[in-house]
Write a protein that holds these residues in place. Structure first.
Motif, mmCIF file in Angstrom:
data_model
loop_
_atom_site.group_PDB
_atom_site.id
_atom_site.type_symbol
_atom_site.label_atom_id
_atom_site.label_comp_id
_atom_site.label_asym_id
_atom_site.label_seq_id
_atom_site.Cartn_x
_atom_site.Cartn_y
_atom_site.Cartn_z
ATOM 1 N N ASN A 87 37.104 -108.167 0.475
ATOM 2 C CA ASN A 87 36.767 -108.456 -0.926
ATOM 3 C C ASN A 87 36.906 -109.941 -1.252
ATOM 4 N N PRO A 88 36.289 -110.805 -0.441
ATOM 5 C CA PRO A 88 36.443 -112.242 -0.653
ATOM 6 C C PRO A 88 35.734 -112.721 -1.917
ATOM 7 N N ARG A 89 36.326 -113.751 -2.509
ATOM 8 C CA ARG A 89 35.702 -114.477 -3.612
ATOM 9 C C ARG A 89 35.738 -115.953 -3.238
ATOM 10 N N LEU A 90 34.584 -116.593 -3.269
ATOM 11 C CA LEU A 90 34.508 -118.031 -3.037
ATOM 12 C C LEU A 90 34.928 -118.698 -4.348
ATOM 13 N N VAL A 91 36.166 -119.205 -4.396
ATOM 14 C CA VAL A 91 36.701 -119.744 -5.646
ATOM 15 C C VAL A 91 36.501 -121.250 -5.768
ATOM 16 N N GLU A 92 36.257 -121.926 -4.660
ATOM 17 C CA GLU A 92 35.938 -123.353 -4.676
ATOM 18 C C GLU A 92 34.941 -123.654 -3.579
ATOM 19 N N ALA A 93 33.955 -124.442 -3.926
ATOM 20 C CA ALA A 93 33.040 -125.044 -2.962
ATOM 21 C C ALA A 93 32.735 -126.409 -3.552
ATOM 22 N N ASP A 94 33.381 -127.422 -2.992
ATOM 23 C CA ASP A 94 33.242 -128.744 -3.578
ATOM 24 C C ASP A 94 33.300 -129.804 -2.487
ATOM 25 N N GLY A 95 33.402 -131.051 -2.930
ATOM 26 C CA GLY A 95 33.367 -132.150 -1.985
ATOM 27 C C GLY A 95 31.933 -132.586 -1.764
ATOM 28 N N HIS A 117 28.745 -127.428 0.939
ATOM 29 C CA HIS A 117 29.876 -128.280 0.582
ATOM 30 C C HIS A 117 30.817 -128.395 1.782
ATOM 31 N N ASP A 118 31.520 -129.521 1.866
ATOM 32 C CA ASP A 118 32.415 -129.726 3.014
ATOM 33 C C ASP A 118 33.838 -129.238 2.750
ATOM 34 N N HIS A 119 34.048 -128.539 1.635
ATOM 35 C CA HIS A 119 35.352 -127.941 1.333
ATOM 36 C C HIS A 119 35.106 -126.606 0.646
ATOM 37 N N ALA A 120 35.854 -125.588 1.052
ATOM 38 C CA ALA A 120 35.711 -124.265 0.439
ATOM 39 C C ALA A 120 37.056 -123.558 0.431
ATOM 40 N N VAL A 121 37.258 -122.745 -0.609
ATOM 41 C CA VAL A 121 38.449 -121.913 -0.714
ATOM 42 C C VAL A 121 37.991 -120.491 -1.025
ATOM 43 N N VAL A 122 38.487 -119.546 -0.235
ATOM 44 C CA VAL A 122 38.164 -118.131 -0.410
ATOM 45 C C VAL A 122 39.462 -117.375 -0.665
ATOM 46 N N GLU A 123 39.442 -116.515 -1.669
ATOM 47 C CA GLU A 123 40.568 -115.631 -1.945
ATOM 48 C C GLU A 123 40.126 -114.197 -1.707
ATOM 49 N N THR A 133 44.606 -116.385 0.866
ATOM 50 C CA THR A 133 43.779 -117.516 0.447
ATOM 51 C C THR A 133 43.472 -118.331 1.693
ATOM 52 N N VAL A 134 42.198 -118.620 1.903
ATOM 53 C CA VAL A 134 41.755 -119.359 3.088
ATOM 54 C C VAL A 134 41.095 -120.659 2.628
ATOM 55 N N HIS A 135 41.589 -121.790 3.146
ATOM 56 C CA HIS A 135 41.036 -123.107 2.840
ATOM 57 C C HIS A 135 40.249 -123.583 4.055
ATOM 58 N N GLY A 136 39.078 -124.131 3.817
ATOM 59 C CA GLY A 136 38.289 -124.639 4.925
ATOM 60 C C GLY A 136 37.676 -125.985 4.615
ATOM 61 N N LEU A 144 32.810 -120.289 5.928
ATOM 62 C CA LEU A 144 33.297 -119.480 4.804
ATOM 63 C C LEU A 144 32.193 -119.249 3.770
ATOM 64 N N GLN A 145 31.451 -120.298 3.450
ATOM 65 C CA GLN A 145 30.359 -120.166 2.480
ATOM 66 C C GLN A 145 29.261 -119.252 3.012
ATOM 67 N N HIS A 146 28.951 -119.384 4.296
ATOM 68 C CA HIS A 146 27.927 -118.572 4.955
ATOM 69 C C HIS A 146 28.292 -117.094 4.885
ATOM 70 N N GLU A 147 29.535 -116.766 5.235
ATOM 71 C CA GLU A 147 29.949 -115.352 5.249
ATOM 72 C C GLU A 147 30.034 -114.783 3.827
ATOM 73 N N CYS A 148 30.525 -115.564 2.875
ATOM 74 C CA CYS A 148 30.537 -115.091 1.480
ATOM 75 C C CYS A 148 29.117 -114.848 0.983
ATOM 76 N N ASP A 149 28.180 -115.714 1.381
ATOM 77 C CA ASP A 149 26.768 -115.493 1.026
ATOM 78 C C ASP A 149 26.280 -114.146 1.542
ATOM 79 N N HIS A 150 26.598 -113.828 2.787
ATOM 80 C CA HIS A 150 26.154 -112.545 3.358
ATOM 81 C C HIS A 150 26.560 -111.384 2.458
ATOM 82 N N LEU A 151 27.790 -111.409 1.986
ATOM 83 C CA LEU A 151 28.295 -110.289 1.198
ATOM 84 C C LEU A 151 27.676 -110.240 -0.192
ATOM 85 N N ARG A 152 27.014 -111.320 -0.606
ATOM 86 C CA ARG A 152 26.265 -111.358 -1.858
ATOM 87 C C ARG A 152 24.792 -111.004 -1.629
#
Length: 187
Positions: A87-95, A117-123, A133-136, A144-152
């Motif tokens: 049940n991930p949520r991409l809570v930050e994608a910045d940088g 983005h070159d920084h992402a946080v998933v909860e 919480t995973v920081h990348g 992280l952004q790629h996998e969260c996209d898949h689930l959307r």
């Protein structure tokens, strides 16, 4: 991943869902049962990801439309990140936004310069229901952004416009794995 075992060793390798399959293009359902079935799915995802030589894999890429992904991915400093998120949520994608090569196990053999983005946080949660919480950064942030996209219900091709998008659609149409499926914008 229970009792310190190596992830995927008890899992079975499942067939990958390929680009164009409806399960890849619909949002996935939240996981509500954190039991043995979920633990087995996580093991299968790791086994399948390793067999396909990937760095991340979402559940819908093996035909399971639920919000789970696994990863074993380095960042730009070659630090290994290994885990899973339910049940991930991409809570930050910045940088800085970096257009870098991106591929996908559901589009085998293809890649395209994709902005991320070159920084992402998933909860989310572990398979046992513990918050995580995973920081990348760098390549791992892209994963992280790629996998969260898949689930959307999105794939990296959805981020491509102009000539990059047209080129990828032509490559999909010619790919041996495509077996005559249409490669339109929305698929």
């Amino acid at each position: 991943m229970r009792n310190g075992s190596i992830p995927g060793t008890r899992g079975r390798v499942r067939p990958l869902t390929l680009f164009g399959d409806p399960v890849l293009h619909a949002p996935c359902a939240e996981v509500t049962d954190f039991g043995d079935e979920l633990a087995a799915l996580v093991e299968d995802l790791f086994a399948t990801m390793y067999a396909a030589r990937g760095v991340g894999l979402a559940a819908n890429q093996v035909g399971e439309p639920v919000r789970v992904f696994v990863y074993d991915c380095p960042d730009d400093e070659d630090v290994r990140h290994l885990g899973h998120v339910v049940n991930p949520r991409l809570v930050e994608a910045d940088g800085v936004v970096v257009r870098g090569p991106e591929g996908c196990l559901s589009l085998p053999g293809l890649e395209a310069g994709t902005p991320r983005h070159d920084h992402a946080v998933v909860e989310g949660f572990t398979m046992t229901g513990e918050p995580v919480t995973v920081h990348g950064t760098g390549f791992f942030a892209r994963c992280l952004q790629h996998e969260c996209d898949h689930l959307r219900g999105r794939v990296y091709a959805d981020h491509l416009t102009g000539w990059r998008g047209r080129r990828l659609r032509r490559q999909v149409a010619k790919a041996s794995w495509n077996r005559g499926r249409a490669a339109s914008d929305g698929e």
